[in-house]
Design an enzyme around this catalytic site. Structure first.
Site, mmCIF file in Angstrom:
data_model
loop_
_atom_site.group_PDB
_atom_site.id
_atom_site.type_symbol
_atom_site.label_atom_id
_atom_site.label_comp_id
_atom_site.label_asym_id
_atom_site.label_seq_id
_atom_site.Cartn_x
_atom_site.Cartn_y
_atom_site.Cartn_z
ATOM 1 N N CYS A 183 0.840 -1.199 0.000
ATOM 2 C CA CYS A 183 0.000 0.000 0.000
ATOM 3 C C CYS A 183 0.877 1.250 0.000
ATOM 4 C CB CYS A 183 -0.869 -0.037 1.259
ATOM 5 S SG CYS A 183 -1.794 1.464 1.583
ATOM 6 N N CYS A 184 0.455 2.245 -0.778
ATOM 7 C CA CYS A 184 1.103 3.556 -0.765
ATOM 8 C C CYS A 184 -0.002 4.604 -0.655
ATOM 9 C CB CYS A 184 1.968 3.749 -2.009
ATOM 10 S SG CYS A 184 1.034 3.791 -3.557
ATOM 11 N N TYR A 185 0.228 5.799 -1.140
ATOM 12 C CA TYR A 185 -0.778 6.861 -1.063
ATOM 13 C C TYR A 185 -1.955 6.624 -2.006
ATOM 14 C CZ TYR A 185 2.847 9.479 1.362
ATOM 15 O OH TYR A 185 3.802 9.864 2.249
#
Length: 106
Positions: free
Chosen positions: A64-66
């Site tokens: 997961c990232c932004y």
């Protein structure tokens, strides 16, 4: 599985409900501290080796990232490290927190 697969927040939630899953959040410490997916570990260059040695590579790994862009490169990296099932979260944490606010930690 060679490489990784992009999945929606709904599919990621289903994976979480299905059993054991590792979640790697690659955002910066301040963003992670402000909120993250329940059960996620923040992973960066400083703790990467520890994360790699502490996860069962047979368990699914959700990255997961932004917004779901940077996580694709990271997911490809993890796939190259021997993880059998690697997923990149489309929409990232920003979409996740809107879709599943009850599955976030602050």
């Amino acid at each position: 599985m060679s490489g990784f697969q992009r999945i929606t927040a709904g599919d990621a939630k289903a994976l979480m409900e299905a059993g054991k899953i590792n979640i790697a959040d690659i955002r910066d410490a301040m963003s992670f501290g402000a909120g993250h997916i329940s059960g996620a570990a923040r992973v960066d260059n400083d703790n990467l080796a520890e994360f790699l040695s502490g996860c069962d590579k047979a368990d699914p790994l959700l990255v997961c990232c932004y917004h779901g862009n940077s996580s694709q490169g990271a997911a490809q990296f993890f796939a190259g490290q021997g993880y059998e099932k690697v997923y990149s979260l489309d929409g990232g944490y920003e979409l996740w927190k809107l879709a599943f606010p009850d599955l976030t930690e602050r």
